[in-house]
Scaffold this motif. Structure first.
Motif, PDB file in Angstrom:
ATOM      1  N   UNK A   1      36.318  41.335  49.389  1.00 50.64           N
ATOM      2  CA  UNK A   1      34.999  40.800  49.731  1.00 50.64           C
ATOM      3  C   UNK A   1      34.036  41.932  50.064  1.00 50.64           C
ATOM      4  N   UNK A   2      34.494  42.921  50.812  1.00 50.36           N
ATOM      5  CA  UNK A   2      33.651  44.068  51.146  1.00 50.36           C
ATOM      6  C   UNK A   2      33.259  44.813  49.873  1.00 50.36           C
ATOM      7  N   UNK A   3      34.201  45.002  48.970  1.00 59.72           N
ATOM      8  CA  UNK A   3      33.923  45.717  47.718  1.00 59.72           C
ATOM      9  C   UNK A   3      32.904  44.965  46.863  1.00 59.72           C
ATOM     10  N   UNK A   4      33.036  43.643  46.766  1.00 59.48           N
ATOM     11  CA  UNK A   4      32.076  42.883  45.970  1.00 59.48           C
ATOM     12  C   UNK A   4      30.711  42.825  46.637  1.00 59.48           C
ATOM     13  N   UNK A   5      30.670  42.809  47.977  1.00 59.34           N
ATOM     14  CA  UNK A   5      29.377  42.856  48.672  1.00 59.34           C
ATOM     15  C   UNK A   5      28.702  44.203  48.454  1.00 59.34           C
ATOM     16  N   UNK A   6      29.490  45.258  48.398  1.00 60.05           N
ATOM     17  CA  UNK A   6      28.924  46.592  48.152  1.00 60.05           C
ATOM     18  C   UNK A   6      28.300  46.661  46.773  1.00 60.05           C
ATOM     19  N   UNK A   7      28.968  46.092  45.787  1.00 58.53           N
ATOM     20  CA  UNK A   7      28.443  46.144  44.413  1.00 58.53           C
ATOM     21  C   UNK A   7      27.255  45.223  44.225  1.00 58.53           C
TER      22      UNK A   7
ATOM     23  N   UNK B   1      27.185  34.807  47.281  1.00 55.55           N
ATOM     24  CA  UNK B   1      26.976  35.482  46.002  1.00 55.55           C
ATOM     25  C   UNK B   1      28.092  36.484  45.712  1.00 55.55           C
ATOM     26  N   UNK B   2      28.643  37.108  46.753  1.00 55.20           N
ATOM     27  CA  UNK B   2      29.761  38.033  46.555  1.00 55.20           C
ATOM     28  C   UNK B   2      31.005  37.281  46.084  1.00 55.20           C
ATOM     29  N   UNK B   3      31.238  36.094  46.628  1.00 58.40           N
ATOM     30  CA  UNK B   3      32.383  35.282  46.162  1.00 58.40           C
ATOM     31  C   UNK B   3      32.174  34.830  44.726  1.00 58.40           C
ATOM     32  N   UNK B   4      30.956  34.431  44.367  1.00 58.37           N
ATOM     33  CA  UNK B   4      30.655  34.047  42.985  1.00 58.37           C
ATOM     34  C   UNK B   4      30.843  35.237  42.048  1.00 58.37           C
ATOM     35  N   UNK B   5      30.428  36.409  42.483  1.00 54.86           N
ATOM     36  CA  UNK B   5      30.573  37.629  41.692  1.00 54.86           C
ATOM     37  C   UNK B   5      32.050  37.935  41.448  1.00 54.86           C
TER      38      UNK B   5
END
Length: 87
Positions: free
Chosen positions: A26-32, A71-75
């Motif tokens: 989750x942290x990685x996808x939020x970063x991107x 949005x990070x979970x959707x990503x």
């Protein structure tokens, strides 16, 4: 213990390094997605779990803690469905 007292106790016990350890994807996808650094993403997760709508300036510019997390979970889901991705 009141609801506010419980939230404050949660925030005192929930450290940023433990968030980084327990929620790495989750942290990685939020970063991107929202162009955040690791500490800001972990702080956003902590604030979201505490029930706060707003966190830091970068998160607020994106639309708040709930919008960044959803949005990070959707990503993450969209990336995992791409052909050729390792799932």
């Amino acid at each position: 213990m009141t609801r506010k007292g419980a939230r404050n106790a949660f925030l005192r016990s929930y450290h940023i390094p433990s968030i980084l350890l327990h929620y790495p994807r989750l942290v990685r996808s939020m970063r991107r997605l929202a162009v955040l650094d690791e500490m800001t993403a972990a702080t956003c997760i902590r604030d979201l779990k505490a029930g706060r709508r707003w966190s830091s300036e970068a998160v607020n510019r994106y639309g708040g803690t709930h919008k960044v997390a959803t949005d990070a979970c959707k990503y993450r889901r969209a990336i995992s469905l791409l052909p050729g991705s390792v799932a």
